[in-house]
Design a protein around this motif. Structure first.
Motif, PDB file in Angstrom:
ATOM      1  N   LEU A  50      -4.367  -0.154  -6.934  1.00 49.49           N
ATOM      2  CA  LEU A  50      -3.585  -1.394  -7.152  1.00 49.49           C
ATOM      3  C   LEU A  50      -1.908  -1.325  -6.858  1.00 49.49           C
ATOM      4  CD1 LEU A  50      -5.286  -2.441 -10.393  1.00 49.49           C
ATOM      5  CD2 LEU A  50      -5.403  -3.647  -8.291  1.00 49.49           C
ATOM      6  N   GLY A  51      -1.667   0.051  -6.472  1.00 53.57           N
ATOM      7  CA  GLY A  51      -0.398   0.332  -6.189  1.00 53.57           C
ATOM      8  C   GLY A  51       0.771   0.812  -7.102  1.00 53.57           C
ATOM      9  N   TYR A  52       0.204   0.932  -8.272  1.00 50.35           N
ATOM     10  CA  TYR A  52       1.090   1.425  -9.432  1.00 50.35           C
ATOM     11  C   TYR A  52       1.513   2.837  -9.253  1.00 50.35           C
ATOM     12  CZ  TYR A  52      -0.134  -2.674 -12.313  1.00 50.35           C
ATOM     13  OH  TYR A  52       0.142  -4.026 -12.616  1.00 50.35           O
ATOM     14  N   ILE A  53       0.582   3.775  -8.609  1.00 49.26           N
ATOM     15  CA  ILE A  53       0.848   4.871  -8.076  1.00 49.26           C
ATOM     16  C   ILE A  53       0.984   4.773  -6.552  1.00 49.26           C
ATOM     17  CG2 ILE A  53      -0.128   7.353  -7.686  1.00 49.26           C
ATOM     18  CD1 ILE A  53      -1.578   6.854 -10.685  1.00 49.26           C
ATOM     19  N   ARG A  54       2.047   5.233  -6.150  1.00 44.05           N
ATOM     20  CA  ARG A  54       2.482   4.824  -4.813  1.00 44.05           C
ATOM     21  C   ARG A  54       2.354   6.106  -3.645  1.00 44.05           C
ATOM     22  NH1 ARG A  54       8.351   2.528  -4.196  1.00 44.05           N
ATOM     23  NH2 ARG A  54       8.971   4.407  -5.165  1.00 44.05           N
ATOM     24  N   ARG A  55       2.453   7.283  -4.409  1.00 47.87           N
ATOM     25  CA  ARG A  55       2.128   8.424  -3.764  1.00 47.87           C
ATOM     26  C   ARG A  55       2.346   9.714  -4.662  1.00 47.87           C
ATOM     27  NH1 ARG A  55       7.559   9.555  -0.040  1.00 47.87           N
ATOM     28  NH2 ARG A  55       8.976   8.813  -1.512  1.00 47.87           N
ATOM     29  N   TYR A  56       2.098  10.937  -4.132  1.00 51.99           N
ATOM     30  CA  TYR A  56       2.193  12.096  -5.116  1.00 51.99           C
ATOM     31  C   TYR A  56       3.346  13.027  -4.226  1.00 51.99           C
ATOM     32  CZ  TYR A  56      -1.662  10.751  -7.817  1.00 51.99           C
ATOM     33  OH  TYR A  56      -2.423   9.975  -8.804  1.00 51.99           O
ATOM     34  N   VAL A  57       4.442  13.485  -4.738  1.00 54.81           N
ATOM     35  CA  VAL A  57       5.216  14.396  -4.109  1.00 54.81           C
ATOM     36  C   VAL A  57       5.544  15.529  -4.834  1.00 54.81           C
ATOM     37  CG1 VAL A  57       6.280  12.229  -3.068  1.00 54.81           C
ATOM     38  CG2 VAL A  57       7.235  13.118  -4.959  1.00 54.81           C
ATOM     39  N   ALA A  58       6.282  16.340  -4.084  1.00 51.57           N
ATOM     40  CA  ALA A  58       6.920  17.751  -4.857  1.00 51.57           C
ATOM     41  C   ALA A  58       8.304  17.348  -4.842  1.00 51.57           C
ATOM     42  CB  ALA A  58       6.649  19.035  -4.050  1.00 51.57           C
ATOM     43  N   LEU A  59       8.919  17.579  -5.832  1.00 52.02           N
ATOM     44  CA  LEU A  59      10.553  17.501  -6.092  1.00 52.02           C
ATOM     45  C   LEU A  59      11.142  18.622  -5.738  1.00 52.02           C
ATOM     46  CD1 LEU A  59      10.713  15.131  -9.082  1.00 52.02           C
ATOM     47  CD2 LEU A  59      10.593  14.380  -6.652  1.00 52.02           C
ATOM     48  N   ALA A  60      11.725  18.804  -4.397  1.00 48.19           N
ATOM     49  CA  ALA A  60      12.581  19.984  -4.212  1.00 48.19           C
ATOM     50  C   ALA A  60      13.842  20.133  -4.679  1.00 48.19           C
ATOM     51  CB  ALA A  60      12.582  19.986  -2.531  1.00 48.19           C
ATOM     52  N   ASP A  61      14.297  21.354  -5.050  1.00 49.17           N
ATOM     53  CA  ASP A  61      15.699  21.614  -5.789  1.00 49.17           C
ATOM     54  C   ASP A  61      16.844  21.484  -4.485  1.00 49.17           C
ATOM     55  OD1 ASP A  61      17.881  22.639  -6.673  1.00 49.17           O
ATOM     56  OD2 ASP A  61      16.741  23.747  -8.308  1.00 49.17           O
TER      57      ASP A  61
END
Length: 167
Positions: A50-61
């Motif tokens: 349904l688009g509530y979760i667009r994608r999964y990412v790693a947040l780099a420092d």
């Protein structure tokens, strides 16, 4: 279309937990929301579909990557001539190709765009501002601000049942 107002408590808890830790196992996620793993997985898949979760990412420092300077640039474009209008249409596309730009928003008010820039240092910022941004044919003015200290930085959105757009 299902809107945020149609999400129940479990959907909201799933979204909150996944925003905090996108690598949480389905078993742990299910346990924390009080479901068995199969229904939990179906709900997460539904939220993705349904688009509530667009994608999964790693947040780099950024500091560890040598990108310790965070700046915000307000940009004013030339809207006075036909040539100016053509250049404006290319500005949003040009921003896509500038890796220093982490975020870009079209704004209301006296400035047209707000850019979030992440670079190594003031010399890199100056190079980007003078050699890339100011050379774009639509740009007539920029105003820069530099982040001195991060007080709060999150990617987590507040999620509650019944909030959001209505149909």
């Amino acid at each position: 279309m299902i809107l945020a107002a149609d999400l129940d408590e479990i959907d909201c808890r799933l979204l909150t937990l996944l925003q905090h830790d996108g690598r949480i196992s389905n078993q742990e996620l299910a346990a924390q929301v009080g479901l068995s793993p199969s229904p939990c997985l179906r709900r997460v898949k539904r939220l993705e579909d349904l688009g509530y979760i667009r994608r999964y990412v790693a947040l780099a420092d950024p500091v560890r990557l040598g990108l310790g300077l965070l700046a915000y640039i307000s940009v004013r474009l030339d809207k006075s001539s036909r040539a100016g209008h053509e250049a404006i249409s290319g500005f949003a596309q040009a921003v896509q190709d500038w890796p220093e730009v982490i975020q870009c928003y079209a704004m209301s008010g006296d400035m047209d765009y707000l850019l979030r820039i992440q670079v190594s240092d003031l010399a890199a910022f100056s190079h980007f501002a003078m050699e890339t941004l100011m050379r774009h044919p639509a740009v007539v003015d920029i105003r820069s601000s530099f982040a001195l200290l991060s007080i709060k930085e999150t990617t987590e959105l507040p999620v509650q049942p019944g909030q959001g757009a209505s149909s």
